[in-house]
Design a protein around this motif. Sequence first.
Motif, PDB file in Angstrom:
ATOM      1  N   CYS A   9       0.843  -1.200   0.000  1.00 20.64           N
ATOM      2  CA  CYS A   9       0.000   0.000   0.000  1.00 20.64           C
ATOM      3  C   CYS A   9       0.877   1.248   0.000  1.00 20.64           C
ATOM      4  CB  CYS A   9      -0.900   0.034   1.229  1.00 20.64           C
ATOM      5  SG  CYS A   9      -1.934  -1.432   1.471  1.00 20.64           S
ATOM      6  N   ASP A  11      -0.103   5.345  -0.069  1.00 28.21           N
ATOM      7  CA  ASP A  11      -1.101   6.415  -0.144  1.00 28.21           C
ATOM      8  C   ASP A  11      -2.451   5.856  -0.613  1.00 28.21           C
ATOM      9  OD1 ASP A  11       0.895   8.169   0.625  1.00 28.21           O
ATOM     10  OD2 ASP A  11       1.379   8.761  -1.425  1.00 28.21           O
ATOM     11  N   GLU A  12      -2.916   4.836   0.082  1.00 24.70           N
ATOM     12  CA  GLU A  12      -4.158   4.158  -0.306  1.00 24.70           C
ATOM     13  C   GLU A  12      -5.216   4.231   0.789  1.00 24.70           C
ATOM     14  OE1 GLU A  12      -4.728   3.148  -3.184  1.00 24.70           O
ATOM     15  OE2 GLU A  12      -2.879   2.478  -4.157  1.00 24.70           O
ATOM     16  N   GLU A  13      -5.241   5.313   1.546  1.00 27.70           N
ATOM     17  CA  GLU A  13      -6.214   5.403   2.643  1.00 27.70           C
ATOM     18  C   GLU A  13      -7.648   5.315   2.143  1.00 27.70           C
ATOM     19  OE1 GLU A  13      -6.960   9.185   4.539  1.00 27.70           O
ATOM     20  OE2 GLU A  13      -5.572  10.180   3.176  1.00 27.70           O
ATOM     21  N   ILE A  16      -8.395   1.285   1.058  1.00 22.88           N
ATOM     22  CA  ILE A  16      -8.294   0.175   2.002  1.00 22.88           C
ATOM     23  C   ILE A  16      -9.650  -0.302   2.521  1.00 22.88           C
ATOM     24  CG2 ILE A  16      -7.449  -0.450   4.315  1.00 22.88           C
ATOM     25  CD1 ILE A  16      -4.887   1.029   3.664  1.00 22.88           C
ATOM     26  N   ASP A  40       2.606  -0.969   4.430  1.00 27.28           N
ATOM     27  CA  ASP A  40       2.626   0.463   4.142  1.00 27.28           C
ATOM     28  C   ASP A  40       4.027   0.852   3.686  1.00 27.28           C
ATOM     29  OD1 ASP A  40       2.352   3.164   3.977  1.00 27.28           O
ATOM     30  OD2 ASP A  40       2.059   3.508   6.122  1.00 27.28           O
ATOM     31  N   SER A  43       3.859   5.600   3.229  1.00 27.63           N
ATOM     32  CA  SER A  43       2.809   6.494   2.733  1.00 27.63           C
ATOM     33  C   SER A  43       2.875   7.859   3.426  1.00 27.63           C
ATOM     34  CB  SER A  43       1.430   5.874   2.971  1.00 27.63           C
ATOM     35  OG  SER A  43       1.297   4.659   2.263  1.00 27.63           O
ATOM     36  N   THR A  47      -2.668   6.299   5.481  1.00 31.96           N
ATOM     37  CA  THR A  47      -2.743   4.867   5.199  1.00 31.96           C
ATOM     38  C   THR A  47      -2.425   4.025   6.437  1.00 31.96           C
ATOM     39  OG1 THR A  47      -2.228   5.108   2.840  1.00 31.96           O
ATOM     40  CG2 THR A  47      -1.747   2.978   3.835  1.00 31.96           C
ATOM     41  N   TRP A  48      -1.354   4.375   7.152  1.00 34.36           N
ATOM     42  CA  TRP A  48      -0.977   3.570   8.315  1.00 34.36           C
ATOM     43  C   TRP A  48      -2.020   3.667   9.422  1.00 34.36           C
ATOM     44  CZ3 TRP A  48       1.340  -0.550   9.454  1.00 34.36           C
ATOM     45  CH2 TRP A  48       1.690  -0.866  10.772  1.00 34.36           C
TER      46      TRP A  48
END
Length: 316
Positions: A9, A11-13, A16, A40, A43, A47-48
Amino acid sequence: MTISIVVPCLDEEGAIPSLLSRLDDVVAPYGTCAEIILVDDGSKDRTWSVIEAACEREPKLRGIRLSANRGHQIALTAGLEAARGARIFMLDADLQDPPELLADMMHMMDQGYDVVYGRRIERHGETFFKRATAWVFYRILNAMSDTDIPQDTGDFRLVNRRALDAVLAMPERARFVRGMFAWVGFKQIGIEYPRASRTSGETKYPVRKMVRFAVDAMTAFSTKPLKFATRMSFASLGFSALMMIYVLYSFAIYQTTPGWASIVVVISLFSGVQLLTLGILGEYVGRLCVESKNRPLYYVADEIGSRLTAPDQGNK
């Protein structure tokens, strides 16, 4: 552990929640014998935080946060090294590759295959430039490579423990994971599917990264660029010999009218060949330099998950 799902992942907030919703249905038949590993890759968004919150709710989730952005292939490798399943399913967080194909892939692996990879027959939501360059890339790569790498594929695949252990035993720094699985061999088969558009966010592979990725792939699995540079050198020598014959002939029949055009053309040609040859050599020398340093592929900054039992929490 029956199945491990590894998802890099970056920058996929926004993606997810949809990813986990679809994966819940996919892994439901395996109950507590399934784990989902979200990696992660440094990011810059939340994301985290989203991964941490999800891991608090779901015991089957595990989160790994790298100390810095190391690239998709390194993040994928970090997840693969953490996976404990007998079979490992690789998936991107953007959901362009359908996780629902896992059931079909598992069925095909039950028939004795070690690797089941996805082959894209359509690419929805991608520009003509992206589709054209991807098509050209795989054809050129196979033409230059000594390894037969399946065309129009990505890292979307299901592998068993034997194939994964073989790939993880390969120590190179510049990793081209799909090519590495092709190189180790074993029994492999493809499954065709249409690739969907991204559910959210933007592509993490701009032109600059695509070019770097292509160069890494070609230099990792072929020495033909070096042979091409040698052939170009011989071709240049042949051309210069013909030019010398022409100059001597012109001098002999007194056709020696001075002109700058031919001089510029010849200088430009040989300069281009020299620069191309130096560039190809530089790529391989640079790769040797990076490999000789033997630095860790990544450092893990944070890990979360109730099933986490990894003995080494530092570097890999």
